[in-house]
Design an enzyme around this catalytic site. Sequence first.
Site, PDB file in Angstrom:
ATOM      1  N   ARG A  25      75.290 135.723  94.659  1.00 38.15           N
ATOM      2  CA  ARG A  25      74.325 135.200  95.296  1.00 38.15           C
ATOM      3  C   ARG A  25      72.794 135.252  95.309  1.00 38.15           C
ATOM      4  NH1 ARG A  25      77.454 133.891 100.488  1.00 38.15           N
ATOM      5  NH2 ARG A  25      78.504 132.065  99.754  1.00 38.15           N
ATOM      6  N   ARG A  72      93.208 139.593  78.638  1.00 36.61           N
ATOM      7  CA  ARG A  72      92.991 139.993  77.516  1.00 36.61           C
ATOM      8  C   ARG A  72      92.954 139.953  76.421  1.00 36.61           C
ATOM      9  NH1 ARG A  72      93.749 145.464  80.726  1.00 36.61           N
ATOM     10  NH2 ARG A  72      95.395 145.347  82.229  1.00 36.61           N
ATOM     11  N   ASP A 128      91.747 152.251  87.723  1.00 36.92           N
ATOM     12  CA  ASP A 128      92.034 153.352  87.401  1.00 36.92           C
ATOM     13  C   ASP A 128      91.003 154.764  87.460  1.00 36.92           C
ATOM     14  OD1 ASP A 128      94.189 152.815  86.261  1.00 36.92           O
ATOM     15  OD2 ASP A 128      92.955 152.283  83.853  1.00 36.92           O
ATOM     16  N   GLU A 188     104.644 167.290  97.497  1.00 37.68           N
ATOM     17  CA  GLU A 188     104.966 168.155  97.299  1.00 37.68           C
ATOM     18  C   GLU A 188     104.164 168.894  95.967  1.00 37.68           C
ATOM     19  OE1 GLU A 188     106.404 166.765  99.407  1.00 37.68           O
ATOM     20  OE2 GLU A 188     105.779 167.752 100.915  1.00 37.68           O
ATOM     21  N   HIS A 250     102.764 147.118  89.165  1.00 35.29           N
ATOM     22  CA  HIS A 250     101.564 146.068  89.611  1.00 35.29           C
ATOM     23  C   HIS A 250     101.415 145.634  91.186  1.00 35.29           C
ATOM     24  CE1 HIS A 250     101.869 145.709  85.530  1.00 35.29           C
ATOM     25  NE2 HIS A 250     100.671 145.015  85.521  1.00 35.29           N
TER      26      HIS A 250
HETATM   27  O1  F6P Z   1      93.557 149.250  83.531  1.00 38.49           O
HETATM   28  C1  F6P Z   1      94.638 149.604  85.121  1.00 38.49           C
HETATM   29  C2  F6P Z   1      95.806 149.144  84.855  1.00 38.49           C
HETATM   30  O2  F6P Z   1      96.961 148.513  86.366  1.00 38.49           O
HETATM   31  C3  F6P Z   1      96.877 150.283  84.561  1.00 38.49           C
HETATM   32  O3  F6P Z   1      96.990 151.364  85.685  1.00 38.49           O
HETATM   33  C4  F6P Z   1      97.876 149.923  83.880  1.00 38.49           C
HETATM   34  O4  F6P Z   1      98.204 151.197  82.932  1.00 38.49           O
HETATM   35  C5  F6P Z   1      97.550 147.998  83.079  1.00 38.49           C
HETATM   36  O5  F6P Z   1      96.553 148.344  84.022  1.00 38.49           O
HETATM   37  C6  F6P Z   1      99.209 147.683  83.385  1.00 38.49           C
HETATM   38  O6  F6P Z   1      98.500 146.413  82.381  1.00 38.49           O
HETATM   39  P1  F6P Z   1      99.170 145.198  82.402  1.00 38.49           P
HETATM   40  O7  F6P Z   1      98.645 144.171  83.317  1.00 38.49           O
HETATM   41  O8  F6P Z   1      98.730 144.700  80.864  1.00 38.49           O
HETATM   42  O9  F6P Z   1     100.338 145.706  81.948  1.00 38.49           O
END
Ligand code: F6P
Length: 320
Positions: A25, A72, A128, A188, A250
Amino acid sequence: MKRIGVLTSGGDAPGMNAATRGVVRAAIGRGVEVFGFQHGFRGLIGNELFRLESKDVSGIITQGGTVLRTARSKDFMAFAGREQAMQILTENGIEGLVVIGGDGSLAGARKLHEEFDFPVMGVPGSIDNDIPGTDFSIGFDTAVNTGLGAIDRIRDTAHSHDRVFVIEVMGRRNGFIAVEVGLAGGAEAVLIPEVPYSLLDVCDNLRSMRLKGKRSSIVVVAEGAARAVDVKDFIQKNTGFEARYLVLGHMQRGGSPTAFDRVLALRLGAFAANRLISGFRGEMAGVDGGKLVSHPLSYVLSTERMVDPEKLLLVEVMAQ
Ligand code: F6P
Protein backbone atom coordinates in the site's frame (compact mmCIF):
# COMPACT_ATOMS: atom_id res chain seq x y z
CA MET A 1 11.67 3.65 -9.31
CA LYS A 2 8.62 2.31 -11.16
CA ARG A 3 8.41 -1.30 -10.00
CA ILE A 4 9.54 -3.12 -6.85
CA GLY A 5 9.34 -6.70 -5.60
CA VAL A 6 8.55 -8.13 -2.20
CA LEU A 7 9.11 -11.59 -0.72
CA THR A 8 8.99 -13.39 2.62
CA SER A 9 11.75 -15.86 3.35
CA GLY A 10 12.89 -18.32 6.04
CA GLY A 11 10.62 -19.32 8.91
CA ASP A 12 7.20 -17.69 8.72
CA ALA A 13 6.23 -15.29 11.49
CA PRO A 14 2.80 -13.90 12.46
CA GLY A 15 2.65 -10.35 11.13
CA MET A 16 4.48 -11.05 7.87
CA ASN A 17 1.19 -10.45 6.04
CA ALA A 18 0.78 -7.08 7.70
CA ALA A 19 4.33 -6.22 6.60
CA THR A 20 3.48 -7.24 3.01
CA ARG A 21 0.38 -5.04 3.19
CA GLY A 22 2.52 -2.17 4.47
CA VAL A 23 4.94 -2.53 1.55
CA VAL A 24 2.23 -2.88 -1.10
CA ARG A 25 0.00 0.00 0.00
CA ALA A 26 2.89 2.41 0.69
CA ALA A 27 4.43 1.70 -2.72
CA ILE A 28 1.15 1.92 -4.63
CA GLY A 29 0.44 5.16 -2.78
CA ARG A 30 3.58 6.56 -4.39
CA GLY A 31 2.66 5.32 -7.84
CA VAL A 32 5.04 2.35 -7.80
CA GLU A 33 3.99 -1.12 -8.99
CA VAL A 34 4.58 -4.08 -6.67
CA PHE A 35 5.24 -7.70 -7.60
CA GLY A 36 5.25 -10.48 -5.02
CA PHE A 37 7.53 -13.49 -5.32
CA GLN A 38 6.15 -16.69 -3.84
CA HIS A 39 8.29 -19.02 -1.72
CA GLY A 40 11.01 -16.48 -0.94
CA PHE A 41 14.33 -16.64 -2.79
CA ARG A 42 13.39 -20.03 -4.22
CA GLY A 43 10.45 -18.43 -6.00
CA LEU A 44 12.62 -15.53 -7.08
CA ILE A 45 14.99 -17.94 -8.81
CA GLY A 46 12.00 -19.82 -10.23
CA ASN A 47 10.24 -16.67 -11.51
CA GLU A 48 7.18 -17.29 -9.28
CA LEU A 49 5.95 -13.73 -9.39
CA PHE A 50 2.58 -12.03 -9.58
CA ARG A 51 1.39 -8.47 -9.55
CA LEU A 52 0.08 -7.26 -6.20
CA GLU A 53 -2.74 -4.73 -6.32
CA SER A 54 -4.07 -2.93 -3.29
CA LYS A 55 -7.10 -5.27 -3.13
CA ASP A 56 -4.79 -8.32 -2.98
CA VAL A 57 -3.66 -7.36 0.51
CA SER A 58 -7.17 -6.72 1.83
CA GLY A 59 -8.09 -8.85 4.81
CA ILE A 60 -4.65 -10.40 5.25
CA ILE A 61 -3.69 -8.31 8.26
CA THR A 62 -5.50 -10.73 10.58
CA GLN A 63 -3.93 -13.88 9.13
CA GLY A 64 -0.94 -15.75 10.53
CA GLY A 65 1.63 -17.33 8.21
CA THR A 66 2.48 -15.57 4.96
CA VAL A 67 0.23 -15.39 1.92
CA LEU A 68 3.38 -14.95 -0.18
CA ARG A 69 4.50 -18.38 1.09
CA THR A 70 8.07 -18.91 2.20
CA ALA A 71 10.99 -21.31 1.89
CA ARG A 72 14.60 -21.79 2.86
CA SER A 73 16.44 -21.81 -0.48
CA LYS A 74 19.68 -23.79 -0.87
CA ASP A 75 20.09 -22.64 -4.49
CA PHE A 76 20.17 -18.98 -3.49
CA MET A 77 23.14 -19.69 -1.21
CA ALA A 78 25.26 -20.38 -4.32
CA PHE A 79 26.47 -17.50 -6.49
CA ALA A 80 24.94 -19.15 -9.58
CA GLY A 81 21.52 -19.06 -7.89
CA ARG A 82 21.88 -15.39 -7.11
CA GLU A 83 22.93 -14.65 -10.71
CA GLN A 84 19.78 -16.40 -11.85
CA ALA A 85 17.75 -14.32 -9.38
CA MET A 86 19.31 -11.13 -10.74
CA GLN A 87 18.41 -12.16 -14.27
CA ILE A 88 14.78 -12.69 -13.23
CA LEU A 89 14.67 -9.29 -11.53
CA THR A 90 16.13 -7.58 -14.59
CA GLU A 91 13.88 -9.40 -17.07
CA ASN A 92 10.80 -8.36 -15.07
CA GLY A 93 11.92 -4.76 -14.79
CA ILE A 94 12.06 -4.90 -11.00
CA GLU A 95 14.25 -2.11 -9.70
CA GLY A 96 14.25 -2.82 -5.98
CA LEU A 97 13.32 -5.61 -3.55
CA VAL A 98 11.93 -5.70 -0.02
CA VAL A 99 12.92 -8.88 1.83
CA ILE A 100 10.91 -9.79 4.92
CA GLY A 101 12.59 -12.45 7.06
CA GLY A 102 15.17 -13.44 9.65
CA ASP A 103 18.94 -13.23 9.67
CA GLY A 104 19.47 -15.83 6.90
CA SER A 105 17.06 -13.99 4.61
CA LEU A 106 18.61 -10.63 5.40
CA ALA A 107 22.03 -12.13 4.60
CA GLY A 108 20.62 -13.17 1.21
CA ALA A 109 19.34 -9.63 0.62
CA ARG A 110 22.74 -8.23 1.55
CA LYS A 111 24.43 -10.46 -1.03
CA LEU A 112 22.13 -9.23 -3.81
CA HIS A 113 22.97 -5.69 -2.82
CA GLU A 114 26.73 -6.15 -2.47
CA GLU A 115 27.39 -8.53 -5.38
CA PHE A 116 25.13 -6.87 -7.95
CA ASP A 117 24.65 -3.38 -6.50
CA PHE A 118 20.92 -4.14 -6.47
CA PRO A 119 18.67 -1.96 -4.26
CA VAL A 120 17.26 -3.99 -1.38
CA MET A 121 15.59 -3.17 1.93
CA GLY A 122 15.21 -5.70 4.75
CA VAL A 123 12.31 -6.02 7.17
CA PRO A 124 13.00 -8.09 10.32
CA GLY A 125 10.50 -10.96 10.47
CA SER A 126 11.25 -13.74 12.95
CA ILE A 127 9.68 -15.04 16.12
CA ASP A 128 13.19 -15.39 17.60
CA ASN A 129 13.73 -11.61 18.09
CA ASP A 130 17.46 -12.15 17.63
CA ILE A 131 17.95 -9.59 14.84
CA PRO A 132 20.19 -6.64 15.79
CA GLY A 133 19.20 -3.10 14.81
CA THR A 134 15.62 -3.36 16.05
CA ASP A 135 14.05 -3.68 19.47
CA PHE A 136 11.50 -6.15 18.08
CA SER A 137 11.23 -8.40 15.07
CA ILE A 138 7.83 -9.18 13.58
CA GLY A 139 6.18 -12.24 15.15
CA PHE A 140 7.99 -12.23 18.48
CA ASP A 141 5.14 -10.70 20.45
CA THR A 142 2.61 -13.15 19.02
CA ALA A 143 4.88 -16.14 19.64
CA VAL A 144 5.42 -15.02 23.24
CA ASN A 145 1.70 -14.67 23.81
CA THR A 146 1.04 -18.07 22.22
CA GLY A 147 3.69 -19.65 24.46
CA LEU A 148 2.24 -17.87 27.45
CA GLY A 149 -1.23 -19.21 26.73
CA ALA A 150 0.20 -22.73 26.76
CA ILE A 151 2.08 -22.14 30.01
CA ASP A 152 -0.99 -20.74 31.74
CA ARG A 153 -2.92 -23.89 30.83
CA ILE A 154 -0.09 -26.19 31.85
CA ARG A 155 0.13 -24.35 35.18
CA ASP A 156 -3.43 -25.46 35.98
CA THR A 157 -2.73 -29.14 35.47
CA ALA A 158 0.75 -28.95 37.04
CA HIS A 159 -0.80 -27.44 40.14
CA SER A 160 -3.59 -30.01 40.34
CA HIS A 161 -1.08 -32.88 40.25
CA ASP A 162 1.79 -31.32 42.26
CA ARG A 163 4.05 -31.76 39.23
CA VAL A 164 7.06 -30.14 37.67
CA PHE A 165 6.50 -29.24 34.01
CA VAL A 166 9.38 -28.58 31.64
CA ILE A 167 8.28 -26.54 28.61
CA GLU A 168 10.51 -26.17 25.57
CA VAL A 169 10.09 -23.06 23.47
CA MET A 170 11.60 -22.07 20.13
CA GLY A 171 14.27 -19.45 19.62
CA ARG A 172 16.97 -21.27 17.67
CA ARG A 173 20.30 -20.23 19.30
CA ASN A 174 18.72 -17.59 21.55
CA GLY A 175 16.64 -17.28 24.67
CA PHE A 176 14.52 -14.20 23.94
CA ILE A 177 11.24 -16.11 23.76
CA ALA A 178 12.12 -18.27 26.78
CA VAL A 179 12.92 -15.31 29.04
CA GLU A 180 9.82 -13.38 28.04
CA VAL A 181 7.35 -16.25 28.47
CA GLY A 182 9.17 -17.35 31.61
CA LEU A 183 8.79 -13.95 33.22
CA ALA A 184 5.21 -13.44 32.07
CA GLY A 185 4.20 -16.98 33.06
CA GLY A 186 5.85 -16.89 36.48
CA ALA A 187 8.24 -19.75 35.67
CA GLU A 188 10.37 -21.10 38.50
CA ALA A 189 13.40 -21.44 36.19
CA VAL A 190 14.37 -20.42 32.66
CA LEU A 191 17.26 -22.07 30.82
CA ILE A 192 18.75 -20.28 27.81
CA PRO A 193 21.76 -21.03 25.62
CA GLU A 194 23.48 -17.68 26.20
CA VAL A 195 23.94 -18.14 29.96
CA PRO A 196 25.53 -21.23 31.59
CA TYR A 197 23.25 -23.06 34.00
CA SER A 198 23.46 -26.04 36.35
CA LEU A 199 20.64 -28.56 36.41
CA LEU A 200 21.76 -29.56 39.91
CA ASP A 201 21.18 -25.96 41.03
CA VAL A 202 17.76 -26.02 39.35
CA CYS A 203 16.92 -29.19 41.32
CA ASP A 204 18.14 -27.60 44.57
CA ASN A 205 15.93 -24.57 43.94
CA LEU A 206 12.90 -26.71 43.13
CA ARG A 207 13.45 -28.69 46.35
CA SER A 208 13.72 -25.58 48.51
CA MET A 209 10.58 -24.15 46.89
CA ARG A 210 8.72 -27.35 47.80
CA LEU A 211 9.90 -26.99 51.38
CA LYS A 212 8.44 -23.49 51.38
CA GLY A 213 5.10 -24.92 50.25
CA LYS A 214 5.18 -24.54 46.46
CA ARG A 215 3.51 -27.67 45.08
CA SER A 216 4.10 -27.27 41.34
CA SER A 217 6.77 -25.72 39.18
CA ILE A 218 7.29 -24.63 35.59
CA VAL A 219 10.73 -24.76 34.00
CA VAL A 220 11.02 -23.04 30.61
CA VAL A 221 13.79 -24.31 28.35
CA ALA A 222 14.91 -22.57 25.17
CA GLU A 223 15.36 -25.12 22.38
CA GLY A 224 19.00 -24.02 22.00
CA ALA A 225 19.78 -24.71 25.67
CA ALA A 226 18.60 -28.32 26.15
CA ARG A 227 15.93 -30.83 25.18
CA ALA A 228 12.92 -30.66 27.45
CA VAL A 229 12.78 -34.44 27.81
CA ASP A 230 16.36 -34.58 29.11
CA VAL A 231 15.73 -31.80 31.62
CA LYS A 232 12.54 -33.53 32.75
CA ASP A 233 14.36 -36.86 33.25
CA PHE A 234 17.17 -35.18 35.17
CA ILE A 235 14.80 -33.32 37.48
CA GLN A 236 12.68 -36.41 38.13
CA LYS A 237 15.71 -38.55 38.90
CA ASN A 238 17.40 -36.00 41.15
CA THR A 239 14.41 -34.67 43.07
CA GLY A 240 11.97 -37.56 43.02
CA PHE A 241 9.26 -35.06 41.96
CA GLU A 242 6.81 -36.22 39.36
CA ALA A 243 7.64 -34.39 36.14
CA ARG A 244 6.25 -34.03 32.62
CA TYR A 245 7.42 -32.13 29.57
CA LEU A 246 5.99 -30.36 26.55
CA VAL A 247 7.65 -29.13 23.35
CA LEU A 248 5.64 -26.20 21.98
CA GLY A 249 7.36 -26.38 18.58
CA HIS A 250 5.84 -24.83 15.48
CA MET A 251 2.54 -23.91 17.10
CA GLN A 252 4.42 -20.81 18.30
CA ARG A 253 4.79 -19.69 14.70
CA GLY A 254 1.08 -19.81 13.89
CA GLY A 255 -2.00 -17.82 14.79
CA SER A 256 -3.40 -14.38 14.20
CA PRO A 257 -0.82 -11.68 14.98
CA THR A 258 -1.26 -9.53 18.07
CA ALA A 259 -2.10 -5.83 17.67
CA PHE A 260 1.52 -5.07 18.56
CA ASP A 261 2.86 -7.25 15.74
CA ARG A 262 0.36 -5.92 13.22
CA VAL A 263 1.22 -2.30 13.90
CA LEU A 264 4.95 -3.04 14.03
CA ALA A 265 4.79 -4.92 10.73
CA LEU A 266 2.71 -2.29 8.95
CA ARG A 267 5.08 0.46 10.06
CA LEU A 268 8.22 -1.47 9.12
CA GLY A 269 6.84 -2.60 5.76
CA ALA A 270 5.66 0.87 4.74
CA PHE A 271 8.88 2.49 6.00
CA ALA A 272 11.06 -0.01 4.10
CA ALA A 273 9.12 0.53 0.87
CA ASN A 274 9.27 4.30 1.22
CA ARG A 275 13.02 4.30 1.84
CA LEU A 276 13.62 1.97 -1.09
CA ILE A 277 11.58 4.19 -3.41
CA SER A 278 13.39 7.26 -2.06
CA GLY A 279 16.75 5.80 -3.11
CA PHE A 280 18.06 4.16 0.06
CA ARG A 281 19.45 0.66 -0.32
CA GLY A 282 21.23 -2.13 1.54
CA GLU A 283 19.45 -1.34 4.82
CA MET A 284 17.08 -2.95 7.30
CA ALA A 285 14.15 -1.11 8.83
CA GLY A 286 13.77 -1.38 12.59
CA VAL A 287 12.37 0.28 15.69
CA ASP A 288 14.42 1.84 18.43
CA GLY A 289 12.50 3.04 21.49
CA GLY A 290 9.31 3.15 19.39
CA LYS A 291 10.84 5.25 16.61
CA LEU A 292 11.46 3.93 13.11
CA VAL A 293 15.14 3.59 12.24
CA SER A 294 17.17 2.08 9.43
CA HIS A 295 20.60 0.46 9.64
CA PRO A 296 22.95 -0.87 6.97
CA LEU A 297 22.55 -4.63 6.53
CA SER A 298 26.34 -4.90 6.94
CA TYR A 299 25.97 -3.52 10.48
CA VAL A 300 22.90 -5.66 11.31
CA LEU A 301 24.58 -8.86 10.20
CA SER A 302 27.87 -8.30 11.99
CA THR A 303 26.36 -7.46 15.38
CA GLU A 304 24.97 -9.70 18.15
CA ARG A 305 21.77 -9.07 20.03
CA MET A 306 21.85 -10.15 23.66
CA VAL A 307 19.13 -11.13 26.11
CA ASP A 308 18.88 -8.55 28.87
CA PRO A 309 20.60 -10.19 31.90
CA GLU A 310 18.42 -8.12 34.24
CA LYS A 311 15.38 -10.06 32.98
CA LEU A 312 16.96 -13.42 33.69
CA LEU A 313 17.90 -12.26 37.18
CA LEU A 314 14.32 -11.14 37.71
CA VAL A 315 13.11 -14.67 36.93
CA GLU A 316 15.24 -15.95 39.85
CA VAL A 317 14.10 -13.23 42.24
CA MET A 318 10.43 -13.77 41.36
CA ALA A 319 10.72 -17.53 41.82
CA GLN A 320 11.68 -17.21 45.50
O1 F6P B 1 13.72 -18.91 13.17
C1 F6P B 1 12.41 -19.26 13.50
C2 F6P B 1 12.35 -20.70 13.97
O2 F6P B 1 11.00 -20.97 14.30
C3 F6P B 1 13.26 -21.04 15.14
O3 F6P B 1 12.75 -20.63 16.38
C4 F6P B 1 13.36 -22.53 14.98
O4 F6P B 1 14.55 -23.03 15.54
C5 F6P B 1 13.36 -22.72 13.48
O5 F6P B 1 12.73 -21.57 12.94
C6 F6P B 1 12.63 -23.94 13.00
O6 F6P B 1 12.80 -24.03 11.63
P1 F6P B 1 11.95 -25.00 10.66
O7 F6P B 1 10.60 -24.39 10.51
O8 F6P B 1 12.72 -25.00 9.40
O9 F6P B 1 11.88 -26.32 11.34
